[in-house]
Scaffold this active site. Structure first.
Site, PDB file in Angstrom:
ATOM      1  N   ASN A 253       8.188  -5.202  -0.843  1.00 52.71           N
ATOM      2  CA  ASN A 253       8.077  -4.114   0.118  1.00 52.71           C
ATOM      3  C   ASN A 253       6.611  -4.112   0.537  1.00 52.71           C
ATOM      4  O   ASN A 253       5.761  -3.634  -0.208  1.00 52.71           O
ATOM      5  CB  ASN A 253       8.476  -2.766  -0.495  1.00 52.71           C
ATOM      6  CG  ASN A 253       8.414  -1.653   0.543  1.00 52.71           C
ATOM      7  OD1 ASN A 253       7.820  -1.815   1.607  1.00 52.71           O
ATOM      8  ND2 ASN A 253       9.022  -0.520   0.232  1.00 52.71           N
TER       9      ASN A 253
ATOM     10  N   HIS B 254      12.665  -2.366   2.607  1.00 56.79           N
ATOM     11  CA  HIS B 254      12.093  -1.086   3.026  1.00 56.79           C
ATOM     12  C   HIS B 254      13.002   0.025   2.532  1.00 56.79           C
ATOM     13  O   HIS B 254      14.228  -0.051   2.709  1.00 56.79           O
ATOM     14  CB  HIS B 254      11.966  -1.002   4.547  1.00 56.79           C
ATOM     15  CG  HIS B 254      11.073  -2.078   5.083  1.00 56.79           C
ATOM     16  ND1 HIS B 254       9.714  -2.027   4.937  1.00 56.79           N
ATOM     17  CD2 HIS B 254      11.366  -3.251   5.682  1.00 56.79           C
ATOM     18  CE1 HIS B 254       9.200  -3.134   5.450  1.00 56.79           C
ATOM     19  NE2 HIS B 254      10.169  -3.895   5.905  1.00 56.79           N
ATOM     20  N   ILE B 255      12.414   1.019   1.938  1.00 48.96           N
ATOM     21  CA  ILE B 255      13.186   2.143   1.406  1.00 48.96           C
ATOM     22  C   ILE B 255      13.820   2.911   2.566  1.00 48.96           C
ATOM     23  O   ILE B 255      15.000   3.274   2.524  1.00 48.96           O
ATOM     24  CB  ILE B 255      12.253   3.056   0.574  1.00 48.96           C
ATOM     25  CG1 ILE B 255      11.692   2.261  -0.610  1.00 48.96           C
ATOM     26  CG2 ILE B 255      12.977   4.312   0.118  1.00 48.96           C
ATOM     27  CD1 ILE B 255      10.483   2.906  -1.262  1.00 48.96           C
ATOM     28  N   SER B 256      13.026   3.162   3.580  1.00 52.63           N
ATOM     29  CA  SER B 256      13.528   3.885   4.756  1.00 52.63           C
ATOM     30  C   SER B 256      14.092   2.901   5.778  1.00 52.63           C
ATOM     31  O   SER B 256      13.790   1.704   5.736  1.00 52.63           O
ATOM     32  CB  SER B 256      12.388   4.693   5.390  1.00 52.63           C
ATOM     33  OG  SER B 256      11.378   3.819   5.893  1.00 52.63           O
TER      34      SER B 256
ATOM     35  N   GLU C  48      12.669  -9.079   2.072  1.00 51.56           N
ATOM     36  CA  GLU C  48      11.832  -7.952   2.514  1.00 51.56           C
ATOM     37  C   GLU C  48      12.625  -6.661   2.320  1.00 51.56           C
ATOM     38  O   GLU C  48      13.775  -6.576   2.760  1.00 51.56           O
ATOM     39  CB  GLU C  48      11.501  -8.173   4.003  1.00 51.56           C
ATOM     40  CG  GLU C  48      10.684  -7.066   4.632  1.00 51.56           C
ATOM     41  CD  GLU C  48      10.442  -7.341   6.142  1.00 51.56           C
ATOM     42  OE1 GLU C  48      10.555  -8.513   6.587  1.00 51.56           O
ATOM     43  OE2 GLU C  48      10.158  -6.370   6.856  1.00 51.56           O
TER      44      GLU C  48
ATOM     45  N   ARG D 173      12.747   4.901  12.873  1.00 53.63           N
ATOM     46  CA  ARG D 173      11.491   5.637  12.809  1.00 53.63           C
ATOM     47  C   ARG D 173      10.615   5.284  14.028  1.00 53.63           C
ATOM     48  O   ARG D 173      11.131   4.819  15.031  1.00 53.63           O
ATOM     49  CB  ARG D 173      10.816   5.337  11.466  1.00 53.63           C
ATOM     50  CG  ARG D 173      11.689   5.798  10.270  1.00 53.63           C
ATOM     51  CD  ARG D 173      11.017   5.554   8.956  1.00 53.63           C
ATOM     52  NE  ARG D 173       9.785   6.338   8.837  1.00 53.63           N
ATOM     53  CZ  ARG D 173       8.880   6.134   7.869  1.00 53.63           C
ATOM     54  NH1 ARG D 173       9.092   5.192   6.954  1.00 53.63           N
ATOM     55  NH2 ARG D 173       7.779   6.870   7.828  1.00 53.63           N
TER      56      ARG D 173
ATOM     57  N   PRO E 299       0.792  -1.220   0.000  1.00 56.33           N
ATOM     58  CA  PRO E 299       0.000   0.000   0.000  1.00 56.33           C
ATOM     59  C   PRO E 299       0.831   1.281   0.000  1.00 56.33           C
ATOM     60  O   PRO E 299       1.855   1.365   0.659  1.00 56.33           O
ATOM     61  CB  PRO E 299      -0.823  -0.100   1.290  1.00 56.33           C
ATOM     62  CG  PRO E 299      -0.109  -1.092   2.136  1.00 56.33           C
ATOM     63  CD  PRO E 299       0.541  -2.051   1.188  1.00 56.33           C
ATOM     64  N   ASN E 300       0.352   2.222  -0.765  1.00 54.61           N
ATOM     65  CA  ASN E 300       0.895   3.586  -0.881  1.00 54.61           C
ATOM     66  C   ASN E 300       2.195   3.655  -1.678  1.00 54.61           C
ATOM     67  O   ASN E 300       2.683   4.756  -1.956  1.00 54.61           O
ATOM     68  CB  ASN E 300       1.094   4.218   0.515  1.00 54.61           C
ATOM     69  CG  ASN E 300      -0.203   4.312   1.283  1.00 54.61           C
ATOM     70  OD1 ASN E 300      -1.168   4.864   0.762  1.00 54.61           O
ATOM     71  ND2 ASN E 300      -0.267   3.747   2.474  1.00 54.61           N
TER      72      ASN E 300
ATOM     73  N   TYR F 126      11.064   9.008   1.355  1.00 57.45           N
ATOM     74  CA  TYR F 126      11.104   7.938   0.358  1.00 57.45           C
ATOM     75  C   TYR F 126      11.799   8.317  -0.955  1.00 57.45           C
ATOM     76  O   TYR F 126      11.966   7.464  -1.822  1.00 57.45           O
ATOM     77  CB  TYR F 126       9.665   7.452   0.073  1.00 57.45           C
ATOM     78  CG  TYR F 126       8.991   6.880   1.305  1.00 57.45           C
ATOM     79  CD1 TYR F 126       9.466   5.711   1.896  1.00 57.45           C
ATOM     80  CD2 TYR F 126       7.896   7.515   1.893  1.00 57.45           C
ATOM     81  CE1 TYR F 126       8.864   5.195   3.042  1.00 57.45           C
ATOM     82  CE2 TYR F 126       7.285   7.000   3.032  1.00 57.45           C
ATOM     83  CZ  TYR F 126       7.779   5.846   3.600  1.00 57.45           C
ATOM     84  OH  TYR F 126       7.188   5.324   4.723  1.00 57.45           O
TER      85      TYR F 126
ATOM     86  N   ALA G  59       2.981  -0.666   4.915  1.00 54.59           N
ATOM     87  CA  ALA G  59       2.454  -0.712   6.282  1.00 54.59           C
ATOM     88  C   ALA G  59       1.985  -2.112   6.690  1.00 54.59           C
ATOM     89  O   ALA G  59       1.925  -2.418   7.884  1.00 54.59           O
ATOM     90  CB  ALA G  59       1.312   0.289   6.424  1.00 54.59           C
TER      91      ALA G  59
ATOM     92  N   ARG H 197       5.138  10.852  -2.693  1.00 50.82           N
ATOM     93  CA  ARG H 197       4.778  10.586  -1.298  1.00 50.82           C
ATOM     94  C   ARG H 197       5.965  10.881  -0.382  1.00 50.82           C
ATOM     95  O   ARG H 197       7.003  10.222  -0.484  1.00 50.82           O
ATOM     96  CB  ARG H 197       4.407   9.109  -1.186  1.00 50.82           C
ATOM     97  CG  ARG H 197       4.212   8.625   0.227  1.00 50.82           C
ATOM     98  CD  ARG H 197       4.207   7.103   0.282  1.00 50.82           C
ATOM     99  NE  ARG H 197       3.923   6.660   1.627  1.00 50.82           N
ATOM    100  CZ  ARG H 197       4.180   5.443   2.081  1.00 50.82           C
ATOM    101  NH1 ARG H 197       4.735   4.536   1.281  1.00 50.82           N
ATOM    102  NH2 ARG H 197       3.898   5.129   3.321  1.00 50.82           N
TER     103      ARG H 197
ATOM    104  N   ARG I 208       6.971   0.845  13.726  1.00 52.27           N
ATOM    105  CA  ARG I 208       7.581   0.331  12.481  1.00 52.27           C
ATOM    106  C   ARG I 208       8.738  -0.627  12.756  1.00 52.27           C
ATOM    107  O   ARG I 208       9.353  -1.151  11.844  1.00 52.27           O
ATOM    108  CB  ARG I 208       8.089   1.493  11.614  1.00 52.27           C
ATOM    109  CG  ARG I 208       6.990   2.403  11.121  1.00 52.27           C
ATOM    110  CD  ARG I 208       7.530   3.458  10.165  1.00 52.27           C
ATOM    111  NE  ARG I 208       6.631   4.590  10.097  1.00 52.27           N
ATOM    112  CZ  ARG I 208       5.560   4.676   9.290  1.00 52.27           C
ATOM    113  NH1 ARG I 208       5.279   3.700   8.451  1.00 52.27           N
ATOM    114  NH2 ARG I 208       4.785   5.745   9.308  1.00 52.27           N
TER     115      ARG I 208
HETATM  116  C1  DQA Z   1       8.144   1.236   4.114  1.00 57.14           C
HETATM  117  C2  DQA Z   1       8.169   1.457   5.639  1.00 57.14           C
HETATM  118  C3  DQA Z   1       6.789   1.221   6.224  1.00 57.14           C
HETATM  119  O1  DQA Z   1       6.813   1.439   7.633  1.00 57.14           O
HETATM  120  C4  DQA Z   1       5.778   2.145   5.606  1.00 57.14           C
HETATM  121  O2  DQA Z   1       4.481   1.882   6.114  1.00 57.14           O
HETATM  122  C5  DQA Z   1       5.791   2.124   4.126  1.00 57.14           C
HETATM  123  C6  DQA Z   1       7.074   2.050   3.427  1.00 57.14           C
HETATM  124  C7  DQA Z   1       9.509   1.605   3.475  1.00 57.14           C
HETATM  125  O3  DQA Z   1       9.684   1.253   2.309  1.00 57.14           O
HETATM  126  O4  DQA Z   1      10.348   2.258   4.095  1.00 57.14           O
HETATM  127  O5  DQA Z   1       4.763   2.231   3.474  1.00 57.14           O
HETATM  128  O6  DQA Z   1       7.935  -0.148   3.869  1.00 57.14           O
END
Ligand code: DQA
Length: 146
Positions: free
Chosen positions: A74, A100-102, A98, A107, A9-10, A22, A77, A17, A111
């Site tokens: 990825n 994650h960009i961040s 798995e 954070r 999602p997102n 990101y 959330a 975003r 998370r």
């Molecule tokens: C994310 C980190 C998640 O906590 C967040 O909800 C995202 C992006 C990342 O790529 O850093 O949507 O997965």
């Protein structure tokens, strides 16, 4: 034999975003770069993005029998909430990374926990969108030695 790249999602909003977190690379850019890596190695890459948990669960079920050799995900959330996606990975029995960009660990505390990390082959966090390519480098090496 193919690699499946899943974004949750997102992540369709990448590029616009929260760019301070990101970055400005779009999802289309990410997908093109991972596809190019695959092509150079003779491995096809299928890209799938959904904002819906059930759609991701169903894509994982299909991956069990559709020739997917490795998954890069990825989960957005859903990382922090989804027992359903964890169970779908267990059912699919396809190895996955798995991404994650961040750096989720620096954070908010919510998370820091992932429902997937302990069943993933490995986890990449905090290397920006380059993390997808690093995971793909690993996937290609795995497929070569399989
Ligand atoms: C994310 C980190 C998640 O906590 C967040 O909800 C995202 C992006 C990342 O790529 O850093 O949507 O997965």
């Amino acid at each position: 034999m193919s690699v499946l790249l899943i974004n949750g999602p997102n992540l369709n909003m990448l590029g616009t975003r929260q760019p301070e977190i990101y970055g400005s690379t779009t999802l289309a850019d990410v997908e093109a770069a991972v596809r190019a890596q695959g092509e150079a190695a003779g491995v096809s890459v299928e890209c799938f993005q959904s904002n819906y948990e059930g759609a991701i669960v169903e894509r994982l079920h299909a991956a069990r029998t559709d020739g997917t050799a490795f998954i890069i995900i990825n989960p957005g959330a859903f990382t922090h909430t989804s027992v359903a996606i964890r169970d779908a990975f267990a059912a699919a029995e396809v190895p996955f990374a798995e991404v994650h960009i961040s750096n989720v660990h620096k954070r908010e505390p919510f998370r820091h926990h992932s429902y997937l990390s302990d069943i993933a082959v490995g986890v990449m966090a905090g290397f920006g969108t380059l993390g997808y390519n690093l995971a793909m480098t690993f996937a290609l090496q795995e497929l070569k030695t399989a």
